[in-house]
Design a protein around this motif. Structure first.
Motif, mmCIF file in Angstrom:
data_model
loop_
_atom_site.group_PDB
_atom_site.id
_atom_site.type_symbol
_atom_site.label_atom_id
_atom_site.label_comp_id
_atom_site.label_asym_id
_atom_site.label_seq_id
_atom_site.Cartn_x
_atom_site.Cartn_y
_atom_site.Cartn_z
ATOM 1 N N ARG A 128 14.153 61.750 27.648
ATOM 2 C CA ARG A 128 12.958 62.224 27.171
ATOM 3 C C ARG A 128 12.546 62.556 28.965
ATOM 4 O O ARG A 128 13.051 62.197 29.738
ATOM 5 C CB ARG A 128 11.733 61.023 27.091
ATOM 6 C CG ARG A 128 12.131 60.574 25.597
ATOM 7 C CD ARG A 128 11.219 59.527 25.182
ATOM 8 N NE ARG A 128 11.088 59.070 23.702
ATOM 9 C CZ ARG A 128 10.674 59.751 22.878
ATOM 10 N NH1 ARG A 128 9.714 60.836 23.119
ATOM 11 N NH2 ARG A 128 10.785 59.356 21.471
ATOM 12 N N ASN A 129 11.409 63.616 28.924
ATOM 13 C CA ASN A 129 10.871 64.011 30.145
ATOM 14 C C ASN A 129 9.256 64.258 30.041
ATOM 15 O O ASN A 129 8.957 65.038 29.165
ATOM 16 C CB ASN A 129 11.708 65.431 30.542
ATOM 17 C CG ASN A 129 11.267 65.745 31.831
ATOM 18 O OD1 ASN A 129 10.177 66.359 32.151
ATOM 19 N ND2 ASN A 129 12.169 65.537 32.895
ATOM 20 N N ALA A 130 8.666 63.684 30.911
ATOM 21 C CA ALA A 130 7.243 63.830 31.158
ATOM 22 C C ALA A 130 6.747 63.980 32.489
ATOM 23 O O ALA A 130 5.675 63.416 32.724
ATOM 24 C CB ALA A 130 6.598 62.559 30.421
ATOM 25 N N ASP A 131 7.386 64.933 33.077
ATOM 26 C CA ASP A 131 7.005 65.399 34.315
ATOM 27 C C ASP A 131 5.838 65.990 34.559
ATOM 28 O O ASP A 131 5.393 66.851 33.385
ATOM 29 C CB ASP A 131 8.084 66.121 34.868
ATOM 30 C CG ASP A 131 9.330 65.423 35.456
ATOM 31 O OD1 ASP A 131 9.389 64.221 34.973
ATOM 32 O OD2 ASP A 131 10.583 66.278 35.967
ATOM 33 N N GLY A 132 5.058 65.776 35.723
ATOM 34 C CA GLY A 132 3.946 66.421 35.710
ATOM 35 C C GLY A 132 2.974 65.588 36.572
ATOM 36 O O GLY A 132 3.469 64.844 37.331
ATOM 37 N N VAL A 133 1.681 65.934 36.704
ATOM 38 C CA VAL A 133 0.715 65.247 37.590
ATOM 39 C C VAL A 133 -0.037 64.113 36.790
ATOM 40 O O VAL A 133 -0.765 64.692 35.644
ATOM 41 C CB VAL A 133 -0.379 66.333 38.250
ATOM 42 C CG1 VAL A 133 -1.240 65.732 38.947
ATOM 43 C CG2 VAL A 133 0.568 67.236 38.985
ATOM 44 N N TYR A 134 -0.127 63.190 37.244
ATOM 45 C CA TYR A 134 -0.884 61.779 36.764
ATOM 46 C C TYR A 134 -1.963 61.517 37.599
ATOM 47 O O TYR A 134 -1.938 61.547 38.973
ATOM 48 C CB TYR A 134 0.121 60.882 36.603
ATOM 49 C CG TYR A 134 0.930 61.047 35.296
ATOM 50 C CD1 TYR A 134 0.729 60.518 34.245
ATOM 51 C CD2 TYR A 134 2.012 61.764 35.746
ATOM 52 C CE1 TYR A 134 1.754 60.870 33.186
ATOM 53 C CE2 TYR A 134 3.053 62.080 34.539
ATOM 54 C CZ TYR A 134 3.120 61.567 33.475
ATOM 55 O OH TYR A 134 3.804 62.003 32.341
ATOM 56 N N LEU A 135 -3.125 61.253 37.132
ATOM 57 C CA LEU A 135 -4.336 60.839 37.832
ATOM 58 C C LEU A 135 -4.649 59.430 38.070
ATOM 59 O O LEU A 135 -3.914 58.559 37.256
ATOM 60 C CB LEU A 135 -5.506 61.582 37.174
ATOM 61 C CG LEU A 135 -5.530 62.898 36.827
ATOM 62 C CD1 LEU A 135 -6.859 63.512 36.034
ATOM 63 C CD2 LEU A 135 -5.029 63.852 38.186
ATOM 64 N N PRO A 136 -5.360 59.005 39.079
ATOM 65 C CA PRO A 136 -5.542 57.576 39.221
ATOM 66 C C PRO A 136 -6.257 56.886 37.998
ATOM 67 O O PRO A 136 -6.027 55.455 38.007
ATOM 68 C CB PRO A 136 -6.794 57.448 40.227
ATOM 69 C CG PRO A 136 -6.427 58.791 40.988
ATOM 70 C CD PRO A 136 -6.121 59.925 39.897
ATOM 71 N N ASP A 137 -6.842 57.302 36.967
ATOM 72 C CA ASP A 137 -7.499 56.760 35.807
ATOM 73 C C ASP A 137 -6.374 56.595 34.997
ATOM 74 O O ASP A 137 -6.573 56.245 33.703
ATOM 75 C CB ASP A 137 -8.582 57.532 35.593
ATOM 76 C CG ASP A 137 -8.250 58.812 34.918
ATOM 77 O OD1 ASP A 137 -7.020 59.289 34.723
ATOM 78 O OD2 ASP A 137 -9.051 59.812 34.571
#
Length: 274
Positions: free
Chosen positions: A47-56
């Motif tokens: 699987r691949n879920a690369d990207g930008v994640y936020l503090p929430d």
């Protein structure tokens, strides 16, 4: 599955290096075939879920915000998260969300890890990573070095050289050392004991070389093996070789603090200037 080569590789290596008798070698070779049958082969793509994640905890988001911390994951199938049931259970995703929460800022995950990779394959992953060097990187590698019977000292020295390329580019690096194959129950004895000794010797050599260049290492064997021994049904995926989502959650809980601390911020990651 690339990990399965360890079984035949160890049998061959034990016969050539250890001077086993024909009967003993036949036993090990037979055990390797039996273990391969029990474990089976995985045809699933990681699987691949690369990207930008936020503090929430949300992400990956479609639009990249400002002041993003960059985090890369390199190495083998354990780094790629083979066995995780869903994207949010990938080790890279779990660590990225944890870093974002600790930092109070967005974190961008980029996964360069490839199933079946050996330490000698890291150079290609690092070539890509260095196009835009990340602020922080996690490397998990070593198990497949055992499959090809690479000399322990050679493998560890190569790891240090590859990791140094990242640190010289300004990336903070944490390395998860070779796991203990003794926890993989489908590998019968005495083959499992041989695999365990080989892997643990490599882990010690990896740590020695990384200490020499000032890079933080985390002992997968010491910190994770006891839990996997006690709860194999809960922590292993269907192949009985790689962790499942719960197993990767446990691994992430062990790796997050060293990743934060490696940046020189005791007790967790705090907001840094862009």
């Amino acid at each position: 599955m690339a990990w399965l080569r360890v079984l035949r590789g160890l049998a061959l290596g034990a016969g050539s290096v250890g001077g086993l008798s024909g009967a003993a070698y036949g036993l090990l070779n037979g055990q390797s075939k039996r273990a391969r049958t029990l474990i089976g082969k995985s045809t699933d793509l990681p699987r691949n879920a690369d990207g930008v994640y936020l503090p929430d905890g949300s992400g990956p988001v479609t639009e990249e915000p400002a002041d993003v911390l960059t985090f890369a994951v390199l190495g083998d199938s354990l780094a790629a998260g083979l066995g995780a049931e869903t994207d949010d259970k990938l080790p890279g995703v779990r660590l990225t969300k944890g870093l974002a929460e600790e930092a109070g800022r967005p974190v961008r995950l980029t996964t360069h890890a490839i199933i079946g990779s050996r330490t000698s394959d890291l150079d290609e992953q690092i070539d890509v990573a260095l196009i835009n060097p990340p602020s922080l990187a996690l490397v998990i590698v070593g198990g497949n070095d055992v499959t090809t019977r690479m000399r322990v000292g050679t493998s560890a020295a190569l790891l240090a050289r590859q990791v140094r390329r990242l640190t010289e580019a300004g990336t903070t690096v944490v390395v998860g050392t070779c796991p203990d194959l003794a926890i993989v129950e489908p590998i019968p004895q005495p083959l499992r004991a041989i695999a365990s000794r080989w892997g643990l010797a490599l882990a010690r050599a990896q740590r020695h070389e990384l200490d020499r260049i000032g890079v933080r290492s985390v002992s997968s064997a010491a910190l994770l093996s006891p839990e996997f021994r006690q709860r194999p049904d809960e922590l292993f995926s269907e192949d009985r070789f790689h962790p499942n989502g719960a197993g990767y959650e446990l691994a992430a809980s062990v790796l997050l603090a060293p990743l934060c601390d490696a940046a020189g911020l005791t007790g967790g990651w705090r907001v840094l200037p862009a």
